[in-house]
Design a protein around this motif. Sequence first.
Motif, PDB file in Angstrom:
ATOM      1  N   CYS A 264       0.919  -1.130   0.160  1.00 32.16           N
ATOM      2  CA  CYS A 264       0.051   0.019  -0.072  1.00 32.16           C
ATOM      3  C   CYS A 264       0.902   1.116   0.076  1.00 32.16           C
ATOM      4  O   CYS A 264       1.706   1.414   0.720  1.00 32.16           O
ATOM      5  N   ARG A 265       0.428   2.064  -1.095  1.00 35.17           N
ATOM      6  CA  ARG A 265       1.019   3.302  -0.783  1.00 35.17           C
ATOM      7  C   ARG A 265       0.285   4.645  -0.101  1.00 35.17           C
ATOM      8  O   ARG A 265      -0.870   4.617  -0.722  1.00 35.17           O
ATOM      9  N   PHE A 266       0.734   5.226   0.714  1.00 35.94           N
ATOM     10  CA  PHE A 266      -0.080   6.178   1.622  1.00 35.94           C
ATOM     11  C   PHE A 266       0.428   7.367   1.460  1.00 35.94           C
ATOM     12  O   PHE A 266       1.796   7.591   1.312  1.00 35.94           O
ATOM     13  N   GLU A 267      -0.396   8.349   1.051  1.00 33.08           N
ATOM     14  CA  GLU A 267       0.065   9.781   0.902  1.00 33.08           C
ATOM     15  C   GLU A 267      -0.100  10.337   2.206  1.00 33.08           C
ATOM     16  O   GLU A 267      -0.915  10.037   3.155  1.00 33.08           O
ATOM     17  N   ALA A 268       0.711  11.746   2.389  1.00 30.76           N
ATOM     18  CA  ALA A 268       0.392  12.282   3.879  1.00 30.76           C
ATOM     19  C   ALA A 268      -1.255  12.831   3.919  1.00 30.76           C
ATOM     20  O   ALA A 268      -1.512  13.303   2.961  1.00 30.76           O
ATOM     21  N   GLY A 269      -1.668  12.657   5.105  1.00 25.51           N
ATOM     22  CA  GLY A 269      -2.757  12.880   5.167  1.00 25.51           C
ATOM     23  C   GLY A 269      -4.069  11.901   4.845  1.00 25.51           C
ATOM     24  O   GLY A 269      -5.158  12.217   5.162  1.00 25.51           O
ATOM     25  N   GLU A 270      -3.753  10.849   4.159  1.00 25.02           N
ATOM     26  CA  GLU A 270      -4.548   9.680   3.873  1.00 25.02           C
ATOM     27  C   GLU A 270      -5.020   9.035   5.087  1.00 25.02           C
ATOM     28  O   GLU A 270      -4.090   8.875   6.013  1.00 25.02           O
ATOM     29  N   THR A 271      -6.271   8.562   5.134  1.00 24.61           N
ATOM     30  CA  THR A 271      -6.639   7.864   6.476  1.00 24.61           C
ATOM     31  C   THR A 271      -7.139   6.317   6.010  1.00 24.61           C
ATOM     32  O   THR A 271      -7.341   6.215   5.064  1.00 24.61           O
ATOM     33  N   ILE A 272      -7.238   5.655   7.291  1.00 22.80           N
ATOM     34  CA  ILE A 272      -7.820   4.358   7.182  1.00 22.80           C
ATOM     35  C   ILE A 272      -8.665   4.503   8.252  1.00 22.80           C
ATOM     36  O   ILE A 272      -8.536   4.868   9.454  1.00 22.80           O
ATOM     37  N   CYS A 273     -10.400   4.277   7.825  1.00 19.85           N
ATOM     38  CA  CYS A 273     -11.225   4.275   8.907  1.00 19.85           C
ATOM     39  C   CYS A 273     -11.385   2.892   9.720  1.00 19.85           C
ATOM     40  O   CYS A 273     -11.492   1.912   8.946  1.00 19.85           O
ATOM     41  N   THR A 274     -11.267   2.799  11.037  1.00 17.16           N
ATOM     42  CA  THR A 274     -11.143   1.626  11.585  1.00 17.16           C
ATOM     43  C   THR A 274     -12.418   1.477  12.361  1.00 17.16           C
ATOM     44  O   THR A 274     -12.796   0.278  12.679  1.00 17.16           O
ATOM     45  N   GLU A 275     -13.270   2.646  12.653  1.00 21.26           N
ATOM     46  CA  GLU A 275     -14.578   2.295  13.285  1.00 21.26           C
ATOM     47  C   GLU A 275     -15.545   3.278  13.127  1.00 21.26           C
ATOM     48  O   GLU A 275     -15.020   4.502  13.113  1.00 21.26           O
ATOM     49  N   ALA A 276     -16.862   2.907  13.062  1.00 20.20           N
ATOM     50  CA  ALA A 276     -17.932   4.032  12.826  1.00 20.20           C
ATOM     51  C   ALA A 276     -19.041   3.845  13.947  1.00 20.20           C
ATOM     52  O   ALA A 276     -19.301   2.605  13.863  1.00 20.20           O
ATOM     53  N   CYS A 277     -19.405   4.755  14.704  1.00 24.70           N
ATOM     54  CA  CYS A 277     -20.134   4.289  16.087  1.00 24.70           C
ATOM     55  C   CYS A 277     -21.487   5.146  15.593  1.00 24.70           C
ATOM     56  O   CYS A 277     -21.349   6.527  15.972  1.00 24.70           O
ATOM     57  N   HIS A 278     -22.518   4.691  15.153  1.00 20.35           N
ATOM     58  CA  HIS A 278     -23.736   5.314  14.997  1.00 20.35           C
ATOM     59  C   HIS A 278     -24.611   5.750  16.051  1.00 20.35           C
ATOM     60  O   HIS A 278     -24.508   4.819  17.002  1.00 20.35           O
ATOM     61  N   LYS A 279     -25.310   6.735  16.097  1.00 21.08           N
ATOM     62  CA  LYS A 279     -25.964   6.877  17.123  1.00 21.08           C
ATOM     63  C   LYS A 279     -27.623   6.848  16.892  1.00 21.08           C
ATOM     64  O   LYS A 279     -27.970   7.285  15.682  1.00 21.08           O
ATOM     65  N   PHE A 280     -28.311   6.713  17.759  1.00 23.56           N
ATOM     66  CA  PHE A 280     -29.990   6.548  17.620  1.00 23.56           C
ATOM     67  C   PHE A 280     -30.900   7.631  18.427  1.00 23.56           C
ATOM     68  O   PHE A 280     -30.380   7.935  19.204  1.00 23.56           O
ATOM     69  N   ASP A 281     -31.966   7.506  18.035  1.00 19.34           N
ATOM     70  CA  ASP A 281     -33.229   7.853  19.039  1.00 19.34           C
ATOM     71  C   ASP A 281     -33.998   6.718  19.305  1.00 19.34           C
ATOM     72  O   ASP A 281     -34.169   5.611  18.651  1.00 19.34           O
ATOM     73  N   VAL A 282     -34.830   7.002  20.422  1.00 20.38           N
ATOM     74  CA  VAL A 282     -35.773   5.670  20.728  1.00 20.38           C
ATOM     75  C   VAL A 282     -36.634   5.616  19.924  1.00 20.38           C
ATOM     76  O   VAL A 282     -37.160   4.487  19.998  1.00 20.38           O
ATOM     77  N   ASP A 283     -37.334   6.595  19.401  1.00 27.60           N
ATOM     78  CA  ASP A 283     -38.451   6.216  18.636  1.00 27.60           C
ATOM     79  C   ASP A 283     -38.089   5.633  17.303  1.00 27.60           C
ATOM     80  O   ASP A 283     -38.881   4.571  16.714  1.00 27.60           O
TER      81      ASP A 283
END
Length: 330
Positions: free
Chosen positions: A279-298
């Motif tokens: 893998c070639r990474f450029e400066a500032g390039e990211t790897i997303c490792t987790e997304a944590c979604h939030k909910f409402d009760v309805d």
Amino acid sequence: MQAFDALNRETITARADVKDAFGEAVREGLSRAPRELPSRYLYDEIGSLLYDVITRLPEYGLSRADERILSTHAASIVRHLPDKVIVAELGSGSGRKSRPLLEVLAGRTTPLIYVPIDISPTALNNCRKELTGVGGLSLVGLERSYLEGLEEVSRRRPPDHALLVLFIGSTLGNFERDAAEVFLTQIRQALQPGDALLLGTDLEKPAADLLPAYDDPLGVTAAFNRNILARINRELQGTFVLDRFQHCVRYDDLHRRIEMHLRADRPHTVHIRGAGLSCRFEAGETICTEACHKFDVDELRVMAHRNGFRCEAQWMDREWPFAESLWLAG
């Protein structure tokens, strides 16, 4: 109970293809644009230990909220359940949060069959240690994926027992919203009418409250995040230099989620022999490792109906908005 007695005598070990699955997930995720890694691979032995520390940090109110609900309302939750139940927990971790509920259930039904399902053998070992003192509990650990383990429990359960599935914490939030709906439907397909799902979800709150929970000043969450790169190095002969990747967290208002990333601080190339990838990474390039979604009760009540459940009851924590919802299979 004979089917579970036999299973308890088996030595449950990781399947031979676990390492291959990790390599495939790394190859696929790092070949995408933008790059990502599945969050489930954050939880190897070291990652599980670091996460346990995170749950004790003052900034991370989520786990304490979950524990307060389960401790305070365990008896109320159990009153909504049939007399005879088998408990299967998806992603049990150490089992600490489940203990108050299991103690109430074990006091009502002896022996109580409890099946923690986790891909981490460390988590299952910690779970067994944590719950050793719960009288009347028969623990059968399964080192499996969520659905594979749940289907095995469903096949083995006695016909006169209902199944209670625990999916507490906030793991549902790690799924993309469409994928979460698919997963909930798959859970329902493994259940019978009258079975139950206790679902933990983190609720929406100001970003200013959320961001420190995922970027603590001690740097524990940063170490937890970078450990996935260290795991690739250990298990797949990767050449990641951890100091070249910075832990960064951001809140996405549109999708109502916290995102954890690892950001490259300079251009460089990483080789991962066990995944057959460079893998070639450029400066500032990211790897997303987790997304944590939030909910409402309805929203949660609507989701229950949409996926073949009825929302029987909900319990909420006000100090750190969090919900446990009891869904009954229709």
